[in-house]
Design an enzyme around this catalytic site. Structure first.
Site, PDB file in Angstrom:
ATOM      1  N   GLU A  37       0.874  -1.164   0.000  1.00 34.56           N
ATOM      2  CA  GLU A  37       0.000   0.000   0.000  1.00 34.56           C
ATOM      3  C   GLU A  37       0.917   1.221   0.000  1.00 34.56           C
ATOM      4  O   GLU A  37       1.778   1.335   0.879  1.00 34.56           O
ATOM      5  CB  GLU A  37      -0.874  -0.022   1.260  1.00 34.56           C
ATOM      6  CG  GLU A  37      -1.889   1.081   1.281  1.00 34.56           C
ATOM      7  CD  GLU A  37      -2.759   1.058   2.549  1.00 34.56           C
ATOM      8  OE1 GLU A  37      -3.445   2.050   2.772  1.00 34.56           O
ATOM      9  OE2 GLU A  37      -2.726   0.064   3.291  1.00 34.56           O
ATOM     10  N   ARG A 263       4.900 -12.518   9.990  1.00 32.45           N
ATOM     11  CA  ARG A 263       5.611 -11.310   9.605  1.00 32.45           C
ATOM     12  C   ARG A 263       6.911 -11.219  10.387  1.00 32.45           C
ATOM     13  O   ARG A 263       7.064 -11.801  11.454  1.00 32.45           O
ATOM     14  CB  ARG A 263       4.755 -10.073   9.790  1.00 32.45           C
ATOM     15  CG  ARG A 263       4.323  -9.777  11.215  1.00 32.45           C
ATOM     16  CD  ARG A 263       3.194  -8.757  11.252  1.00 32.45           C
ATOM     17  NE  ARG A 263       3.602  -7.450  10.784  1.00 32.45           N
ATOM     18  CZ  ARG A 263       2.978  -6.785   9.803  1.00 32.45           C
ATOM     19  NH1 ARG A 263       1.955  -7.301   9.181  1.00 32.45           N
ATOM     20  NH2 ARG A 263       3.382  -5.590   9.453  1.00 32.45           N
ATOM     21  N   LYS A 273       4.140   1.084   9.741  1.00 32.85           N
ATOM     22  CA  LYS A 273       4.311   2.325   8.982  1.00 32.85           C
ATOM     23  C   LYS A 273       3.757   3.525   9.744  1.00 32.85           C
ATOM     24  O   LYS A 273       4.316   4.609   9.667  1.00 32.85           O
ATOM     25  CB  LYS A 273       3.614   2.193   7.625  1.00 32.85           C
ATOM     26  CG  LYS A 273       4.508   1.535   6.582  1.00 32.85           C
ATOM     27  CD  LYS A 273       3.852   1.523   5.227  1.00 32.85           C
ATOM     28  CE  LYS A 273       3.106   0.232   5.019  1.00 32.85           C
ATOM     29  NZ  LYS A 273       2.441   0.116   3.731  1.00 32.85           N
TER      30      LYS A 273
HETATM   31  P1  ATP Z   1       2.640  -2.001   8.139  1.00 30.32           P
HETATM   32  O1  ATP Z   1       1.915  -2.822   9.151  1.00 30.32           O
HETATM   33  O2  ATP Z   1       4.092  -1.832   8.408  1.00 30.32           O
HETATM   34  O3  ATP Z   1       1.958  -0.726   7.817  1.00 30.32           O
HETATM   35  P2  ATP Z   1       1.441  -3.295   5.959  1.00 30.32           P
HETATM   36  O4  ATP Z   1       1.248  -4.762   6.061  1.00 30.32           O
HETATM   37  O5  ATP Z   1       0.262  -2.425   6.147  1.00 30.32           O
HETATM   38  O6  ATP Z   1       2.648  -2.888   6.854  1.00 30.32           O
HETATM   39  P3  ATP Z   1       1.597  -3.240   3.132  1.00 30.32           P
HETATM   40  O7  ATP Z   1       2.070  -2.144   2.279  1.00 30.32           O
HETATM   41  O8  ATP Z   1       0.158  -3.569   3.137  1.00 30.32           O
HETATM   42  O9  ATP Z   1       2.089  -2.922   4.604  1.00 30.32           O
HETATM   43  O10 ATP Z   1       2.452  -4.558   2.882  1.00 30.32           O
HETATM   44  C1  ATP Z   1       2.822  -5.043   1.628  1.00 30.32           C
HETATM   45  C2  ATP Z   1       3.202  -6.486   1.769  1.00 30.32           C
HETATM   46  O11 ATP Z   1       4.291  -6.624   2.676  1.00 30.32           O
HETATM   47  C3  ATP Z   1       2.063  -7.296   2.324  1.00 30.32           C
HETATM   48  O12 ATP Z   1       1.969  -8.493   1.602  1.00 30.32           O
HETATM   49  C4  ATP Z   1       2.445  -7.527   3.761  1.00 30.32           C
HETATM   50  O13 ATP Z   1       1.910  -8.706   4.236  1.00 30.32           O
HETATM   51  C5  ATP Z   1       3.968  -7.550   3.672  1.00 30.32           C
HETATM   52  N1  ATP Z   1       4.563  -7.147   4.952  1.00 30.32           N
HETATM   53  C6  ATP Z   1       4.362  -5.995   5.620  1.00 30.32           C
HETATM   54  N2  ATP Z   1       5.022  -5.987   6.789  1.00 30.32           N
HETATM   55  C7  ATP Z   1       5.683  -7.165   6.856  1.00 30.32           C
HETATM   56  C8  ATP Z   1       6.545  -7.772   7.822  1.00 30.32           C
HETATM   57  N3  ATP Z   1       6.870  -7.151   8.960  1.00 30.32           N
HETATM   58  N4  ATP Z   1       7.035  -8.990   7.551  1.00 30.32           N
HETATM   59  C9  ATP Z   1       6.721  -9.620   6.411  1.00 30.32           C
HETATM   60  N5  ATP Z   1       5.920  -9.120   5.466  1.00 30.32           N
HETATM   61  C10 ATP Z   1       5.393  -7.910   5.683  1.00 30.32           C
HETATM   62 MG    MG Z   2      -1.486  -2.549   5.027  1.00 31.44          MG
END
Ligand code: ATP
Ligand code: MG
Length: 566
Positions: A37, A263, A273
């Protein structure tokens, strides 16, 4: 191709793919995607997902798409899209021409929504957000049907079209799936599929005022792109039922398999984020690429290599259960890579002046130094030696304790690549009592650092010739937080920021070969650690970041563990 042919360790996801290939599922195709995102910069957790998705595509001869999950018009910015592309590329992965945006599918998603209404599988609800929440029930109690749930298909179609046309205000209506308000999985209790948001979108502008929700968008985007394995993190485990419901109900011809993994969490930092944005906006750090940040751009600026991050991601593996990984393991991977490729040079960070009393006043010698003992091709260089030098302040003690083997009054040590020197005197600042200058003698017979009579010394010090030194600023970094898990600690996570996470040393002296160092160059300062040249460097002032220290606690732990296994 079986993944046994490649170096990446296997994991439960690769096992699933192996089995799918064996039974001929998906006609032998493997297609994954990385779906960020664009609401922030990527962090090391994303790197794990990138390595996983792109790594699988690479090893199975498949493909991996880069898809921006840009369904939320208020939070997303072009700056984030650009940074994400730069970071994925820097990590060494290529999405070729497959740069996709969920917003490109808005028209198709709208058609799918209409299809669901026509099948009586979705309806327009006119409850307020609060009422919808109140009607949802709890884990132990079923929800209640909305009074609008039995609206006719025609009425829902009409309202949905008028929502699209902009006739209503935010929150007046939503489109909901018609599943089961008593479903044990709360996400299946008639989840919202569309909501009205009268805000422009970074790509579609004012074209839309209704926006699809994540659960509706994600599965259909995967399906539209022909993804075979939709890999996501564990918190989406409960969403899988809805993922499958949507694809089954619209009778999608491509129905990817959602697979969840744990994760990545790292100790002494935060990865969400939202929290990272807070640190940037409130200026607790110096931007997204502050070298203390767990972001990919921060790590790049700090001097981490893409290869080190990739090998870290391989090393931690892919698990089904959440855990917190030790930051020392990441640093171990960084050291391991830099050890092979970073030239070794000399620099003095906290200088103490040394005068070699018996060395001719205006003599300069060019001594031979090895660029990298780990890399025979890296060759040799010359370093100047003269009467006035700098050594590290902590390499001298006036009154040394027993285990201090470095320089002290009357003691002899080796200067790396140069001579044996003996300290004969020192000068103190009368006011502060600080030692400001040492007087030494050198033994001309020990040129190159070897004594002809087999005389031994217990320490070898790094040094720089004062007249030839390059002055530099060196930024020393430590952990960003003082506790392992700042989010689990009591109070606000910012209460646990490490006040000493940055120390700036402004009067460092480096050997002259570093005058030509360019931003991004990585080197080892002997005995001190790995460093890289910061983009803040100017022709007047070289600026270095300490990437990682030389101390290698993980290698020791790994060795111990290996020893135990035998
Ligand atoms: P955050 O919680 O840091 O805001 P998010 O999951 O909302 O992260 P996205 O941009 O939606 O961030 O994530 C893009 C991809 O990266 C998704 O498939 C998500 O599952 C993966 N991802 C995000 N954070 C992690 C993590 N800590 N470990 C492994 N994969 C991750
Ligand atoms: Mg997200």
């Amino acid at each position: 191709m079986s993944n046994k042919d490649v170096n990446t360790p296997s994991n439960f996801i690769r096992t699933i793919i192996d089995e799918d290939l064996k039974v001929g599922k998906n006609d032998g195709r493997v297609a994954t995607r990385f779906p960020p995102e664009p609401n922030g910069y990527l962090h090391i957790g994303h790197a794990k997902s990138i390595c996983l998705n792109f790594g699988i595509a690479r090893d199975y001869g498949g493909r991996c798409n880069l898809r921006f999950d840009d369904t939320n018009p208020t939070k997303e910015e072009v700056e984030y899209v650009e940074s994400i592309k730069e970071d994925v590329r820097w990590l060494g992965f290529d999405w070729e021409e497959r740069e996709y945006y969920a917003s490109d599918y808005f028209q198709k998603l709208y058609a799918y929504a209409v299809q669901l209404i026509k099948k009586d599988k979705a309806y327009v609800d006119s409850l307020s957000a609060k009422e919808i929440k109140d009607y949802r029930g709890t884990l132990t109690e079923p929800g209640k049907n909305s009074p609008y749930r039995n609206r006719s298909i025609e009425e829902s179609l009409d309202l949905f079209e008028r929502m699209y046309a902009g006739e209503f205000e935010d929150g007046q209506h939503v489109l909901r799936a018609k599943i089961d308000m008593a479903h044990p999985n709360l996400l299946m209790r008639d989840p919202t599929l569309y909501r009205i948001r009268k805000v422009p979108h970074h790509r579609t502008g004012d074209a839309w005022c209704i926006y699809p929700m994540y659960d509706f968008t994600h599965c259909l985007s995967d399906s539209i792109e022909g993804i075979t394995h939709s890999i996501c993190t564990l918190e989406f485990e409960n969403n899988r039922a809805l993922y499958d419901w949507v694809l089954d109900t619209v009778e999608a011809t491509c129905h990817p398999q959602q697979i969840e993994f744990a994760r990545l969490n790292l100790d002494f930092t935060v990865m969400s984020k939202r929290k990272l944005i807070e640190l940037v906006d409130k200026k607790y750090v110096d931007g997204w690429d502050d070298p203390r940040m767990p972001t990919i751009c921060g790590m790049r600026r700090r001097g981490y290599t893409p290869a080190a991050i990739r090998s870290f991601c391989d090393r931690i593996g892919v698990a089904k259960r959440d855990s917190i990984v030790d930051m020392a393991l990441l640093e171990y991977s960084v050291r391991e890579d830099l050890n092979k490729c970073a030239p070794r040079v000399m620099g003095v960070l906290r200088p103490l002046k040394v005068i070699i009393d018996n060395y001719p006043e205006d003599q300069v010698e060019e001594l031979d130094a090895i660029n990298n003992p780990e890399d025979p091709d890296a060759g040799m260089r010359k370093i100047p030696f003269s009467r006035t030098l700098y050594i590290e302040r902590e390499d001298f003690m006036e009154d040394p304790p027993k285990k201090f083997f470095r320089l002290a009054p009357g003691r002899e040590v080796r200067l790396r690549y140069a001579y044996f020197i003996t300290c004969i005197d020192f000068v103190k600042d009368e006011q502060t009592g600080d030692i400001i200058e040492l007087h030494c003698t050198y033994d001309p017979q020990t040129r190159g650092g070897d004594s002809p009579d087999g005389r031994k010394v217990k320490a070898t010090l790094h040094w720089v010739s004062a007249a030839h030194a390059v002055t530099a600023e060196v930024r020393m970094y430590d952990r960003l937080f003082t506790v392992e898990n700042p989010l689990a600690a009591e109070g606000d996570f910012k209460d646990y920021l490490n006040p000493n996470s940055l120390e700036v040393l402004r009067n460092c002296y480096l050997e002259p070969s570093l005058a030509r160092a360019q931003p991004g160059d990585r080197i080892q300062f002997e005995r001190l650690g790995y460093f890289c040249v910061d983009p803040d460097t100017t022709p007047e002032m070289q600026v270095f970041n300490r990437t990682v220290t030389l101390r290698d606690t993980w290698a020791k732990i790994a060795k111990k563990q290996a020893g135990r296994k035998k």
